[in-house]
Design an enzyme around this catalytic site. Sequence first.
Site, PDB file in Angstrom:
ATOM      1  N   ALA A  65      -5.367  -1.040  19.984  1.00 22.72           N
ATOM      2  CA  ALA A  65      -5.550  -1.133  21.433  1.00 22.72           C
ATOM      3  C   ALA A  65      -5.073  -2.502  21.887  1.00 22.72           C
ATOM      4  O   ALA A  65      -5.072  -3.472  21.114  1.00 22.72           O
ATOM      5  CB  ALA A  65      -7.015  -0.932  21.772  1.00 22.72           C
ATOM      6  N   GLY A 108      -6.656   1.091  16.808  1.00 21.31           N
ATOM      7  CA  GLY A 108      -6.317   2.318  17.533  1.00 21.31           C
ATOM      8  C   GLY A 108      -5.035   2.973  17.029  1.00 21.31           C
ATOM      9  O   GLY A 108      -4.870   4.184  17.150  1.00 21.31           O
ATOM     10  N   GLU A 131     -10.900  -4.229  13.556  1.00 19.04           N
ATOM     11  CA  GLU A 131     -11.699  -4.580  14.744  1.00 19.04           C
ATOM     12  C   GLU A 131     -12.803  -5.582  14.444  1.00 19.04           C
ATOM     13  O   GLU A 131     -13.145  -6.410  15.293  1.00 19.04           O
ATOM     14  CB  GLU A 131     -12.306  -3.310  15.361  1.00 19.04           C
ATOM     15  CG  GLU A 131     -11.301  -2.392  16.035  1.00 19.04           C
ATOM     16  CD  GLU A 131     -10.650  -1.378  15.109  1.00 19.04           C
ATOM     17  OE1 GLU A 131     -10.764  -1.511  13.861  1.00 19.04           O
ATOM     18  OE2 GLU A 131     -10.008  -0.444  15.639  1.00 19.04           O
TER      19      GLU A 131
HETATM   20  N1  CAA Z   1      -2.846  -6.126  21.427  1.00 19.73           N
HETATM   21  C1  CAA Z   1      -2.061  -6.906  22.206  1.00 19.73           C
HETATM   22  N2  CAA Z   1      -0.989  -7.569  21.747  1.00 19.73           N
HETATM   23  C2  CAA Z   1      -0.704  -7.448  20.439  1.00 19.73           C
HETATM   24  C3  CAA Z   1      -1.473  -6.657  19.578  1.00 19.73           C
HETATM   25  C4  CAA Z   1      -2.579  -5.959  20.129  1.00 19.73           C
HETATM   26  N3  CAA Z   1      -3.345  -5.138  19.398  1.00 19.73           N
HETATM   27  N4  CAA Z   1      -0.946  -6.741  18.339  1.00 19.73           N
HETATM   28  C5  CAA Z   1       0.121  -7.546  18.426  1.00 19.73           C
HETATM   29  N5  CAA Z   1       0.270  -7.990  19.696  1.00 19.73           N
HETATM   30  C6  CAA Z   1       1.290  -8.890  20.238  1.00 19.73           C
HETATM   31  C7  CAA Z   1       1.000 -10.328  19.828  1.00 19.73           C
HETATM   32  O1  CAA Z   1       0.039 -10.913  20.682  1.00 19.73           O
HETATM   33  C8  CAA Z   1       2.378 -10.945  19.966  1.00 19.73           C
HETATM   34  O2  CAA Z   1       2.613 -11.173  21.342  1.00 19.73           O
HETATM   35  P1  CAA Z   1       3.236 -12.605  21.809  1.00 19.73           P
HETATM   36  O3  CAA Z   1       4.632 -12.612  21.228  1.00 19.73           O
HETATM   37  O4  CAA Z   1       3.228 -12.488  23.297  1.00 19.73           O
HETATM   38  O5  CAA Z   1       2.374 -13.656  21.239  1.00 19.73           O
HETATM   39  C9  CAA Z   1       3.309  -9.804  19.524  1.00 19.73           C
HETATM   40  O6  CAA Z   1       2.535  -8.594  19.650  1.00 19.73           O
HETATM   41  C10 CAA Z   1       3.746  -9.929  18.073  1.00 19.73           C
HETATM   42  O7  CAA Z   1       2.587 -10.034  17.273  1.00 19.73           O
HETATM   43  P2  CAA Z   1       2.384 -11.184  16.173  1.00 19.73           P
HETATM   44  O8  CAA Z   1       3.098 -12.435  16.586  1.00 19.73           O
HETATM   45  O9  CAA Z   1       0.913 -11.306  15.911  1.00 19.73           O
HETATM   46  O10 CAA Z   1       3.146 -10.536  14.951  1.00 19.73           O
HETATM   47  P3  CAA Z   1       2.874 -10.735  13.380  1.00 19.73           P
HETATM   48  O11 CAA Z   1       3.997 -10.069  12.680  1.00 19.73           O
HETATM   49  O12 CAA Z   1       2.582 -12.149  13.058  1.00 19.73           O
HETATM   50  O13 CAA Z   1       1.496  -9.901  13.086  1.00 19.73           O
HETATM   51  C11 CAA Z   1      -0.007  -8.025  13.274  1.00 19.73           C
HETATM   52  C12 CAA Z   1       1.467  -8.508  13.263  1.00 19.73           C
HETATM   53  C13 CAA Z   1      -0.620  -8.183  11.876  1.00 19.73           C
HETATM   54  C14 CAA Z   1       0.031  -6.535  13.642  1.00 19.73           C
HETATM   55  C15 CAA Z   1      -0.802  -8.837  14.312  1.00 19.73           C
HETATM   56  O14 CAA Z   1      -0.119  -8.804  15.557  1.00 19.73           O
HETATM   57  C16 CAA Z   1      -2.205  -8.344  14.549  1.00 19.73           C
HETATM   58  O15 CAA Z   1      -3.077  -8.604  13.762  1.00 19.73           O
HETATM   59  N6  CAA Z   1      -2.439  -7.597  15.675  1.00 19.73           N
HETATM   60  C17 CAA Z   1      -3.750  -7.204  16.101  1.00 19.73           C
HETATM   61  C18 CAA Z   1      -4.281  -6.083  15.226  1.00 19.73           C
HETATM   62  C19 CAA Z   1      -5.665  -5.661  15.698  1.00 19.73           C
HETATM   63  O16 CAA Z   1      -6.621  -6.429  15.689  1.00 19.73           O
HETATM   64  N7  CAA Z   1      -5.797  -4.374  16.105  1.00 19.73           N
HETATM   65  C20 CAA Z   1      -7.036  -3.814  16.569  1.00 19.73           C
HETATM   66  C21 CAA Z   1      -7.118  -3.850  18.067  1.00 19.73           C
HETATM   67  S1  CAA Z   1      -8.670  -3.349  18.681  1.00 19.73           S
HETATM   68  C22 CAA Z   1      -8.641  -1.663  18.646  1.00 19.73           C
HETATM   69  O17 CAA Z   1      -7.661  -1.043  18.310  1.00 19.73           O
HETATM   70  C23 CAA Z   1      -9.917  -1.012  19.069  1.00 19.73           C
HETATM   71  C24 CAA Z   1      -9.905   0.461  18.983  1.00 19.73           C
HETATM   72  O18 CAA Z   1     -10.251   1.039  17.995  1.00 19.73           O
HETATM   73  C25 CAA Z   1      -9.554   1.281  20.143  1.00 19.73           C
END
Ligand code: CAA
Length: 254
Positions: A65, A108, A131
């Site tokens: 998400a 998500g 999460e």
């Molecule tokens: N939401 C919003 N933006 C996100 C995102 C997310 N879930 N995941 C990645 N992005 C964005 C980053 O903020 C970044 O944006 P900027 O360039 O503007 O800074 C861009 O995507 C690229 O991401 P990274 O620079 O972090 O890329 P990376 O290769 O270093 O890492 C990753 C990749 C491991 C996927 C890392 O982005 C990450 O950990 N993302 C979050 C994962 C997460 O926590 N997901 C759970 C969300 S909560 C949820 O899903 C609840 C539910 O059950 C409904």
Amino acid sequence: MGFETIQSRIENGVGVITLHRPDAMNALSEKMMLEVVEVLDQFESDYAVAVIVLTGSEKAFAAGADIKEMVDQTYLPAMQQQFLGQWERIASCPKPTIAAVTGYALGGGCEIAMMCDFIIAGDNAKFGQPEIKIGTTPGLGGTQRLTRAVGKAKAMEMCLTGRMMDAAEAEKVGLVSRVLPVSDVLPEAIETASFIAKQSRPAARLIKECINSGMNTSLEQGLGTERRAFYSLFGTADQKEGMQAFIDKRKPNY
Ligand code: CAA
């Protein structure tokens, strides 16, 4: 079709939905949810679509998400508006659905992949429910579907630590049906979908219904559902054609 966050197309009886927010790792924004629901509505009512494939990019199926949209969310609006709840629409789709997952399927992203009927994964796929690391719980079925898919021990460990599972482990524990080289994943998912699209649609629909309902009921109830489905197909032209074609040593024409 003029969408901002997804792309869609139809080929060989298969509706393909591609999540497309390349700058955000395909994070699941509300806009994306509404667009996916809209295209699912179209695909569901379109006879030209028999099976649906959901995919993302090579780097990310979806990284969860959209955290930037969620950071200021508060309890009452989330509850009253059933925040992100419409993603469940993927799980309730009556047509068969396949997730073609390459790269990250986190939070998500993992959850909507698990809403599909099965997952074909690339050898670079990474599945996880991270999460816990951002102070919340899975919200689209991770604690439930992951547990049913891989058992309590793995699900607990993944949800409590946020550890990612690679494609080999995901195949070993039954989270995904097959692992392929990245470039083969979408073509193979579409080929598999188009094979299913050529089978009897009532049979495919009832098989999906039987397996899904059996996941949530007792063995006895599930067997009853299956038996009723089996009997009901004797009322279809497809069953006559399928069996007659076998006897005539020819391909069935549904
Ligand atoms: N939401 C919003 N933006 C996100 C995102 C997310 N879930 N995941 C990645 N992005 C964005 C980053 O903020 C970044 O944006 P900027 O360039 O503007 O800074 C861009 O995507 C690229 O991401 P990274 O620079 O972090 O890329 P990376 O290769 O270093 O890492 C990753 C990749 C491991 C996927 C890392 O982005 C990450 O950990 N993302 C979050 C994962 C997460 O926590 N997901 C759970 C969300 S909560 C949820 O899903 C609840 C539910 O059950 C409904």
